[in-house]
Each structure stands twice: as C-alpha cells, then as structure tokens.
Design an enzyme around this catalytic site. Sequence first.
Site, PDB file in Angstrom:
ATOM      1  CG  ASP A  17      -5.206   2.552  -4.411  1.00 51.17           C
ATOM      2  OD1 ASP A  17      -6.014   1.822  -5.004  1.00 51.17           O
ATOM      3  OD2 ASP A  17      -5.232   2.730  -3.182  1.00 51.17           O
ATOM      4  CE1 TYR A  49       3.274  -0.930  -3.738  1.00 54.61           C
ATOM      5  CE2 TYR A  49       3.573  -2.936  -2.452  1.00 54.61           C
ATOM      6  CZ  TYR A  49       2.879  -2.216  -3.412  1.00 54.61           C
ATOM      7  OH  TYR A  49       1.799  -2.773  -4.041  1.00 54.61           O
TER       8      TYR A  49
END
Lengths: 250, 250
Positions: free
Chosen positions: A54, A113
């Site tokens: 994003d 992540y």
Amino acid sequence: MEHKNTLLTLAYDGTDYFGWQRQEGVKTIQEELEKALSKLLKKEVNIRGASRTDAGVHAFCQLAILKEPHTIPINRLALAINSALDTKDIVVKDAILVNDSFHPQNSVYKKSYSYNIYNAPFQNPLCSRYSHFVHKPLDIEKMRQASKEFIGTYDFKAFCASKSMAKTTVRTIYSLDIEQKDELISINITGNGFLYNMVRIIAGTLIDVGLSKKKKEDIKEIIFSKDRQRAGKTSPACGLILKNIYYNLD
Amino acid sequence: MEHKNTLLTLAYDGTDYFGWQRQEGVKTIQEELEKALSKLLKKEVNIRGASRTDAGVHAFCQLAILKEPHTIPINRLALAINSALDTKDIVVKDAILVNDSFHPQNSVYKKSYSYNIYNAPFQNPLCSRYSHFVHKPLDIEKMRQASKEFIGTYDFKAFCASKSMAKTTVRTIYSLDIEQKDELISINITGNGFLYNMVRIIAGTLIDVGLSKKKKEDIKEIIFSKDRQRAGKTSPACGLILKNIYYNLD
C-alpha cells in the site's frame, strides 16, 4: 544469450510512493521500475509484483517478475537496473532466471512482515519514516502474550479491511514475535498470506493490548466474531515493512 | 513566572540541512529552531548549541541553550516548540532550567557519537539516510581489535580535518565499541570532545582495517605520526549521529 522470465528481488522506501501498483497520475514503485527497465531494454516493459504494498509501506524484500526477453548478463542485471533508476528509494538486490511455470503469486507460499513502533514520550526523527510513533508506554509483555493467540489457521475476517476482494478470509499465521531494542518495538509476523490491511490491524490490536485497552483473552473472541469493528485500528502505513517472500522454483 | 536559561534537548534528521549552525542562505537546524522559538515567544530569539554538527549529520541528543526569558511552563515547552516547528525533521525532547553559570560548551565533559555502516552487496533504501554504504565485506573482528587502539589520551592531529581551528588536538577517547545487527554495523565512540571530522576519519580508518587495507598495528603509528594523510578517508556525513552529550549542572 537471450533471457526471459527474470525474477527480481528489490527493496524500497515507500514513504513518497502511492504503493507498489501502477496507478494513473500518482508515483508508484512499479512505475519507477518499469521506467528504468524500459530505458534499459529500449522498449516498453511491464513487470508483475508478488505483493501489492500500500501507499507508504516499505519493502526489504519484494519480488517482481520480468517476462520481457533481454540479453543483459543475469549477474549484471541488478546493477544495470539500479543505474537506470531515477531514484535511490528503490534498489534491485538480486536477479535470477526462473522457468515459465513461475507465477509471482501462485509460487509464493509464505510471507513475512515487520511492523515497527517507536514507543517514547517524544518522536525520534531518525525513526519516524519507518515506524509508528506511540507516546504512551506499551506493556511489551502483555503484547507478547497476546501475540501468541494469533498463531494458527483462522478466518481472519475481523482483521481485514472491508474493501478487500479476497475469495476466502482464512489464513495461517506461522509465527508472531515481538522484538524490542531500546524504544523501538518490532512485531514480526510470518504467514501463508495476508488479507488487505491485516498486519496493520493486528498491529493496532496489539497496541491496544499494550495500552491495556484490550486483553490477551479478547484476541480469540475478536477472531471468532469475524467483526472488523471488534479489532483495533489500522496502524499507519509507515510502520509496515514487507520483510521476506518465500517461493518455490519448480 | 519568568524563566531564563532554558536547556533544550533535541533530535534531528540532518539529511536536508547544512548542519547545525546558522549560515546565510542555507537551511540549518539552528535557524529552524530559532524561527519556531521566535514565533512562540513573539520576539527574535537566538540559541546556542553544545555541538556544531556538520551538513548531513544527525543527532539523537543535541543540546541548545535558550537565554531569552519566557513564561511558558517548563514542562509544556518541548511540546510547544514542536508544535511551532515547520518540520518533522527536528524534535525537542526535553527542556529544563539551568542557572546562569551553565555554558553549552564549558559545562559539557563527555560526548558520544555513533557511526553507522551498512555492509551488504546492495544498498538498503531503508537504511541509506542514516548509514554509509560499504559493499565489500568488512571483517568486524579486525575492526573490533583495531578500535581498542584508539582508547586513551592522545594527540589526534592525524584524525582532524585541516580546516580545524582547535587550540589543542589532544583528546581522550573513553570507549570505542563496534556493534553488529545483521548488515548494520555501528561504531560507538565516547570521548571528552572530538576534533573537526574526527569521528568520520576514525570510521574511515576502521573501514580500511575491515577491508584489510590497514592493520590494527598501524593505528598507534598513525596517531603518533600526527599526519592526516596516514589516516583513512573522512567517511560520509550521513552515517554520523550525535548520540549523547554529558554535562554538569553546577
């Protein structure tokens, strides 16, 4: 010798970009890379990423596949692309050849992540690009205990942004640990895949636990509720780093 | 109640600044802070820093003294200045009252710096603002051994940029250690004071040791030679962080 199907590994500072994916009228990582590759190969080039990060999200290890045939020696390609890039925000770290069956999404079986939190009374300008600032003290021990509740295979609908198009909201989280170095807290998470905003919502929920707004016992209840409203806020993009993508080569 | 002699502790990302000290026509940390303080106190304000960091150098802990009397509650002052600052690159972390005898240079008895090196085949865009990139592998063990040779009181003329105006080039280094976390290497150094570019020249010399261009045995010889040409290069500013300043309050 002509090469086709080249897999690129790259890192980027996403601060000034509208995410990975090319979009009309805004600066994206994909577009910057395609521009550099087009310049290098002297034709229009399209690439495909393994993960759509994003706006504002960073990557230490993103993958992208280049299907365009080229004759640049494979061990020189990363350096050549880096020289062609107009920015220092993006670095190609590796290039390897893969066969036709490699698919940037289907060949991936695991992703990691990190979500970074800077926890101190005042912001640190040396950390602010790559972490979310929380000024109230966080109870790391509580966060550590709660983090274990996420591990396993569950329907993570409660941890998925409503605009997600995912066919199924079931995902498996293999590990979730919390590292602390001075004021910097890193939530490290590995799973078979993540829903839209999933890591950022998990981070927001764990921050609530650290602030004693939620309890370890609430986590399973939130998961089973499948209700986005029950989970914590979506933590800001700046704290999120795509750490690693694991793939099969056959 | 009117306060005077306020000591500010601040952090900054020096990437986009021509160093600490105010200079005509360029953006400096001092000027940004003075602008914010002038706006806040509604009069022209001058401050004095404890350490003149160079263009591009960062600070986790810089000190500055504000002599202008003001009536802002001392426990609200840091937040008030941060709100008045036009940038997020600078953060005031603390404000305390000190007496008239406090002098931003003379009251300081010890300073710490870190010099960060990113050592990997490819640059990491998430580290490049705050570290110097070295792509050839460094032998950390050799660097660690050589680093001990700097500890003590010596004439560090060989590790001082020629444009220095220092009266004496004798300094004491109390500690020098090398930390490693994955590809990031930090040289942490504490001394009673540092000559112009001294930490960056020591870093450049230790990098030469890590690359086997210099040996541990060369360090003392370089120090005793007092010859700038014998030491390593001045490593780039981006890797340098002013970590801490120790001072006496009486």
